[in-house]
Design a protein around this motif. Structure first.
Motif, PDB file in Angstrom:
ATOM      1  N   GLU A 172       0.821  -1.209   0.000  1.00 27.74           N
ATOM      2  CA  GLU A 172       0.000   0.000   0.000  1.00 27.74           C
ATOM      3  C   GLU A 172       0.856   1.260   0.000  1.00 27.74           C
ATOM      4  OE1 GLU A 172      -2.554  -0.826   3.429  1.00 27.74           O
ATOM      5  OE2 GLU A 172      -4.236  -0.720   2.026  1.00 27.74           O
ATOM      6  N   TYR A 199       2.046   1.910  -3.514  1.00 31.55           N
ATOM      7  CA  TYR A 199       0.950   2.406  -4.353  1.00 31.55           C
ATOM      8  C   TYR A 199       0.633   3.859  -3.986  1.00 31.55           C
ATOM      9  CZ  TYR A 199      -0.316  -1.934  -6.741  1.00 31.55           C
ATOM     10  OH  TYR A 199      -0.320  -3.042  -7.550  1.00 31.55           O
ATOM     11  N   ARG A 256      -6.522   7.634 -11.012  1.00 29.38           N
ATOM     12  CA  ARG A 256      -5.852   7.835  -9.720  1.00 29.38           C
ATOM     13  C   ARG A 256      -6.884   7.992  -8.614  1.00 29.38           C
ATOM     14  NH1 ARG A 256      -4.904  11.949  -6.229  1.00 29.38           N
ATOM     15  NH2 ARG A 256      -3.030  11.778  -4.951  1.00 29.38           N
ATOM     16  N   ALA A 282      -8.406   4.647  -7.889  1.00 31.05           N
ATOM     17  CA  ALA A 282      -7.458   3.745  -7.223  1.00 31.05           C
ATOM     18  C   ALA A 282      -7.242   4.118  -5.763  1.00 31.05           C
ATOM     19  CB  ALA A 282      -6.127   3.726  -7.970  1.00 31.05           C
ATOM     20  N   THR A 283      -7.251   5.411  -5.461  1.00 35.40           N
ATOM     21  CA  THR A 283      -7.016   5.821  -4.072  1.00 35.40           C
ATOM     22  C   THR A 283      -8.268   5.690  -3.212  1.00 35.40           C
ATOM     23  OG1 THR A 283      -7.382   8.146  -4.655  1.00 35.40           O
ATOM     24  CG2 THR A 283      -5.099   7.357  -4.624  1.00 35.40           C
ATOM     25  N   TYR A 301      -9.130  -4.160  -5.682  1.00 35.30           N
ATOM     26  CA  TYR A 301      -8.001  -3.250  -5.474  1.00 35.30           C
ATOM     27  C   TYR A 301      -7.025  -3.355  -6.640  1.00 35.30           C
ATOM     28  CZ  TYR A 301      -4.120  -0.989  -2.971  1.00 35.30           C
ATOM     29  OH  TYR A 301      -3.109  -0.147  -2.592  1.00 35.30           O
ATOM     30  N   GLN A 302      -6.721  -4.567  -7.029  1.00 38.68           N
ATOM     31  CA  GLN A 302      -5.777  -4.803  -8.113  1.00 38.68           C
ATOM     32  C   GLN A 302      -6.333  -4.275  -9.442  1.00 38.68           C
ATOM     33  OE1 GLN A 302      -4.412  -8.828  -8.249  1.00 38.68           O
ATOM     34  NE2 GLN A 302      -3.017  -8.458  -9.927  1.00 38.68           N
ATOM     35  N   GLN A 353      -5.901  -0.502  -9.475  1.00 41.37           N
ATOM     36  CA  GLN A 353      -4.489  -0.162  -9.691  1.00 41.37           C
ATOM     37  C   GLN A 353      -4.081  -0.467 -11.129  1.00 41.37           C
ATOM     38  OE1 GLN A 353      -2.621   1.554  -7.676  1.00 41.37           O
ATOM     39  NE2 GLN A 353      -4.015   1.507  -5.945  1.00 41.37           N
ATOM     40  N   THR A 379      -2.425   1.973 -13.932  1.00 40.16           N
ATOM     41  CA  THR A 379      -1.223   1.609 -14.685  1.00 40.16           C
ATOM     42  C   THR A 379      -1.452   1.799 -16.182  1.00 40.16           C
ATOM     43  OG1 THR A 379      -0.546   0.031 -12.990  1.00 40.16           O
ATOM     44  CG2 THR A 379       0.382  -0.284 -15.188  1.00 40.16           C
TER      45      THR A 379
END
Length: 195
Positions: free
Chosen positions: A43, A46, A78, A81-82, A99-100, A103, A107
Motif C-alpha cells: 500500500e 501504491y 488515480r 485507485a485511491t 483493489y488490483q 491499480q 497503470t
C-alpha cells in the motif's frame, strides 16, 4: 505410587501439548503479522505512486494541453485507485481483485500518458518531467518487489495454516488463508507499440 506416576505423566503430556499449542499459535500470529506488514508495504508503494501522479500530470499539462482526455483519464484512474482501500484484516480474494483492478486501470492510464508524451520532444527533455518519470519508474519497480514479497509472505502463512498439526490450531482460532496478487488478464497480451 503407580497412581502418582500416572498423574505426573498426564500432567507432563498436558504441559507438552499446552506448550506446543502456545508455540504454534504464536507462530501463526507472527506469520499473519508478517503478511499484514507486507501488505502495508504494498500500500505504501501504491500511495507513493499516487502522490507522484499530480506532479507528473501538471508537468505534462503545460506542454500537451490538447491531450486533455488522456490527462483526465489519469486523474480519474488515480482518484478511483485511491478510493479503494483494503486493510490486512479484510484481505479477501474479492477485495484484493477489486483493489488490483483499480491499480491496473491506473497503470494503463499512465501507460497511455507516457505514449502521448512521445509526441512532445520538448517535454521529453524537460528536467522536471525526466525526474518525475524516473521516480515513477522506480516506484513501479518497488511496487513489483513489494507485491512479490507479499506473495512470499502469504505463501509462507498459507502453508503454515494448512500443514498438520498447525492446521488444527488454525481452524480452532480462525486463521484464514490470504489471497495472492495475480497478473491481470491484460498482462498476458503484449502491449501495442505504434510510432
Amino acid at each position: 505410587m503407580k497412581k502418582n506416576f500416572v498423574i505426573i505423566v498426564i500432567i507432563a503430556v498436558v504441559a507438552i501439548i499446552g506448550l506446543w499449542a502456545v508455540s504454534g499459535y504464536n507462530g501463526l500470529v507472527t506469520a499473519e503479522e508478517k503478511v499484514s506488514a507486507q501488505w502495508a508495504n504494498v500500500e505504501s508503494q501504491y500511495q507513493r505512486r499516487a502522490d507522484l501522479i499530480p506532479n507528473l500530470v501538471s508537468t505534462v499539462k503545460g506542454y500537451a494541453e490538447h491531450e486533455q482526455e488522456t490527462l483526465e483519464g489519469v486523474v480519474s484512474a488515480r482518484a478511483k485507485a485511491t478510493q479503494i482501500t483494503v486493510n490486512a484484516e479484510s484481505l479477501t480474494p474479492a477485495a484484493l481483485q477489486q483493489y488490483q483492478n483499480a491499480q491496473g486501470e491506473l497503470t494503463q492510464a499512465l501507460g497511455r500518458l507516457l505514449v502521448a508524451v512521445e509526441k512532445y520532444p520538448d517535454l521529453k527533455a524537460n528536467q522536471n518531467f525526466l525526474e518525475l518519470q524516473a521516480q515513477l519508474e522506480g516506484t513501479e519497480n518497488r511496487i513489483a518487489v513489494e507485491r512479490q514479497r507479499f506473495n512470499e509472505g502469504a505463501k509462507a502463512y498459507n502453508t503454515a495454516i494448512r500443514r498438520f498439526p498447525k492446521n488444527l490450531l488454525a481452524s480452532m482460532f480462525g486463521f484464514e488463508a490470504k489471497p495472492y496478487f495475480e497478473a491481470l488478464p491484460e498482462a498476458s497480451q503484449a502491449p501495442k507499440v505504434e510510432f
